[in-house]
Design a protein around this motif. Structure first.
Motif, mmCIF file in Angstrom:
data_model
loop_
_atom_site.group_PDB
_atom_site.id
_atom_site.type_symbol
_atom_site.label_atom_id
_atom_site.label_comp_id
_atom_site.label_asym_id
_atom_site.label_seq_id
_atom_site.Cartn_x
_atom_site.Cartn_y
_atom_site.Cartn_z
ATOM 1 N N GLU A 1 -0.411 85.432 63.429
ATOM 2 C CA GLU A 1 0.159 84.099 63.613
ATOM 3 C C GLU A 1 0.246 83.758 65.104
ATOM 4 N N GLU B 1 -1.085 78.647 72.901
ATOM 5 C CA GLU B 1 -1.363 77.530 73.803
ATOM 6 C C GLU B 1 -1.423 78.085 75.220
ATOM 7 N N THR C 1 3.161 81.226 72.600
ATOM 8 C CA THR C 1 2.768 81.134 71.203
ATOM 9 C C THR C 1 3.917 81.505 70.274
ATOM 10 N N SER C 2 3.794 81.071 69.022
ATOM 11 C CA SER C 2 4.789 81.370 67.992
ATOM 12 C C SER C 2 4.231 82.380 67.003
ATOM 13 N N GLY D 1 5.830 82.736 64.257
ATOM 14 C CA GLY D 1 6.350 82.217 63.006
ATOM 15 C C GLY D 1 7.675 82.834 62.609
ATOM 16 N N ARG E 1 -3.145 82.839 66.399
ATOM 17 C CA ARG E 1 -3.563 81.523 65.906
ATOM 18 C C ARG E 1 -2.888 80.375 66.648
ATOM 19 N N ASN E 2 -1.598 80.540 66.967
ATOM 20 C CA ASN E 2 -0.796 79.432 67.501
ATOM 21 C C ASN E 2 -0.798 79.337 69.019
#
Length: 334
Positions: free
Chosen positions: A209, A215, A223-224, A226, A212-213
């Motif tokens: 995750e 920046e 990033t996160s 999640g 994927r997230n």
């Protein structure tokens, strides 16, 4: 004999020593505590206990402890005032990164990060010319002609490589010298088994995750991971994402129960991760750390009861991403 002899003098005639690791200790901190325990016993300290705080859940750290049969005790179950001397390893502030009362005055402080020179501490060795605390302890062993046991040498070798040498993450000549010294005494096959610690599916999901997230602005990545139950997935993801080309500073955040938790890693000499974290988040939570690594947490408050996970994650992103990028003077151009 410099620092090593000063340490011996501090332990001379001492009957009991409490060695305190920082919260959720890593192999560098734990192996350093083992080395200090070895030195203390070699100079005649009868009782040496090693304590930690916060649950150790990182798979690799657990494998390290289990394979080496390391005996760590929870700090909250021990009473510091029952020990003649107290040593902090890998950190320097009682109560900030451990479960000791904040008014505790340690007798020994050993860390590779800068620390204030406390007037009441008998022995302080905070040398920024070293990238690991383990390398400092290896120097003591060499100076005092104490040959490390196979168990201790294996612990130190793994810590030196895992923390710095494997990732070429700002090691100094001291780490290479320390590794060369302990290598002949270590069980290399056992060290390789420690590297084989598997990710749990939940940890792997959180890292995926975070990938994927992501920046990226300049050399900074935020990033996160999640919503997760694996707090240790955050530093694992941060360490992994530092390998991305052009990235020098990483912040990974995630929702763990009712709290936004953060892990920051940096190889940029211009960035003090701990100071950046404090400035960015101290007004909404608790954050801080060291030059190359930091962390923090922000209570979710009323958002903890939100039924929609997307709402919670959007709130977390607002609290973390924008604040951190702004503190790094990296603004969204859109």
């Amino acid at each position: 004999m410099g620092y090593a002899q000063q340490l011996v003098d501090t332990l001379d005639g001492v009957d009991s020593l409490l060695v305190v690791c920082h919260d959720n200790p890593d192999p560098d901190c734990i192996s350093s505590a083992l080395a200090l325990e070895t030195i203390a016993r070699a100079v005649g300290v009868g009782e040496v206990r090693t304590a930690y705080s916060e649950e150790i859940s990182h798979q690799e750290n657990l494998a390290f402890i289990n394979l080496l049969d390391i005996d760590l005790e929870e700090a909250e179950e021990l009473h510091p005032d029952e020990f003649e001397r107290i040593a902090l390893v890998g950190h320097a502030e009682p109560g900030a990164y451990d479960d000791l009362p904040v008014e505790t005055v340690p007798d020994i402080v050993i860390d590779h990060r800068p620390c204030d020179e406390p007037g009441d501490v008998s022995f302080t060795d905070c040398r920024t010319g070293y990238a690991t605390t383990a390398a400092i302890l290896v120097e003591y062993l060499r100076t005092l002609d104490i040959v490390p046991s196979e168990r201790l040498a294996s612990a130190l070798l793994f810590a030196l490589h895992r923390e710095r040498l494997d990732h070429v993450r700002n090691p100094t000549a001291n780490e290479y010298a320390a590794g060369a010294y302990v290598r002949p005494h270590a069980d290399v096959e056992l060290v390789e088994r420690m590297y084989g610690a598997a990710f749990s599916p939940t940890t792997l999901d959180a890292i995926g995750e975070a990938i994927r997230n992501r920046e990226v602005r300049g050399s900074v990545l935020v990033t996160s991971a999640g919503i997760t139950t694996e707090t240790d997935a955050l530093p694992q993801a941060a360490r992994y994402l530092l390998n991305l080309e052009g990235v020098r500073t990483v912040l990974v955040f995630g929702i763990v129960e009712d709290t936004i938790r953060m892990s920051i890693r940096s190889t940029d000499p211009r960035v003090n991760a701990g100071e950046v974290a404090r400035r960015a988040f101290d007004d909404v939570g608790d954050a801080g750390g060291y030059r190359d690594m930091a962390g923090g947490e922000i209570p979710l408050g009323l958002f903890a009861d939100a039924a929609d996970d997307a709402v919670v994650l959007r709130y977390a992103a607002e609290q973390v991403s924008d604040r951190f990028f702004e503190e790094m003077h990296l603004y969204d151009e859109d």
